[in-house]
Design a protein around this motif. Sequence first.
Motif, mmCIF file in Angstrom:
data_model
loop_
_atom_site.group_PDB
_atom_site.id
_atom_site.type_symbol
_atom_site.label_atom_id
_atom_site.label_comp_id
_atom_site.label_asym_id
_atom_site.label_seq_id
_atom_site.Cartn_x
_atom_site.Cartn_y
_atom_site.Cartn_z
ATOM 1 N N LEU A 57 0.823 -1.207 0.000
ATOM 2 C CA LEU A 57 0.000 0.000 0.000
ATOM 3 C C LEU A 57 0.861 1.263 0.000
ATOM 4 O O LEU A 57 0.533 2.248 -0.666
ATOM 5 N N LEU A 58 1.961 1.246 0.729
ATOM 6 C CA LEU A 58 2.854 2.406 0.730
ATOM 7 C C LEU A 58 3.490 2.616 -0.642
ATOM 8 O O LEU A 58 3.611 3.755 -1.110
ATOM 9 N N LEU A 59 3.881 1.544 -1.297
ATOM 10 C CA LEU A 59 4.452 1.662 -2.639
ATOM 11 C C LEU A 59 3.405 2.156 -3.643
ATOM 12 O O LEU A 59 3.719 2.974 -4.520
ATOM 13 N N ALA A 60 2.179 1.695 -3.490
ATOM 14 C CA ALA A 60 1.107 2.173 -4.366
ATOM 15 C C ALA A 60 0.818 3.653 -4.116
ATOM 16 O O ALA A 60 0.528 4.405 -5.047
ATOM 17 N N THR A 61 0.932 4.086 -2.870
ATOM 18 C CA THR A 61 0.748 5.501 -2.546
ATOM 19 C C THR A 61 1.829 6.348 -3.197
ATOM 20 O O THR A 61 1.545 7.417 -3.749
ATOM 21 N N LEU A 114 -5.616 5.314 -0.543
ATOM 22 C CA LEU A 114 -4.548 4.372 -0.194
ATOM 23 C C LEU A 114 -3.932 4.714 1.161
ATOM 24 O O LEU A 114 -3.622 3.815 1.960
ATOM 25 N N ALA A 115 -3.765 5.994 1.443
ATOM 26 C CA ALA A 115 -3.220 6.399 2.739
ATOM 27 C C ALA A 115 -4.175 6.038 3.871
ATOM 28 O O ALA A 115 -3.745 5.567 4.939
ATOM 29 N N ALA A 116 -5.470 6.214 3.651
ATOM 30 C CA ALA A 116 -6.457 5.844 4.665
ATOM 31 C C ALA A 116 -6.465 4.330 4.895
ATOM 32 O O ALA A 116 -6.556 3.869 6.039
#
Length: 67
Positions: free
Chosen positions: A9-13, A44-46
């Motif tokens: 998720l962090l990489l997608a953000t 994505l951050a949420a």
Amino acid sequence: MLKAAIVVLLLATIASLFSGLFFLVKDEGDSTRLLKALTVRVSLAAATLALITWGFCSGQLVSQAPW
């Protein structure tokens, strides 16, 4: 498994952040792609924050901080 999901998720953000930067530079202002990239990034951050919170509440993530 949870840590891998958080990293994904962090990489997608980060990918959404750079796509928004690209749209900001390349678009003439008539497109809504920048707004969509911002919406995806916030979502994505949420989701990342929700996973981290769930991980701490369920005990799958623990803090090693001395305080």
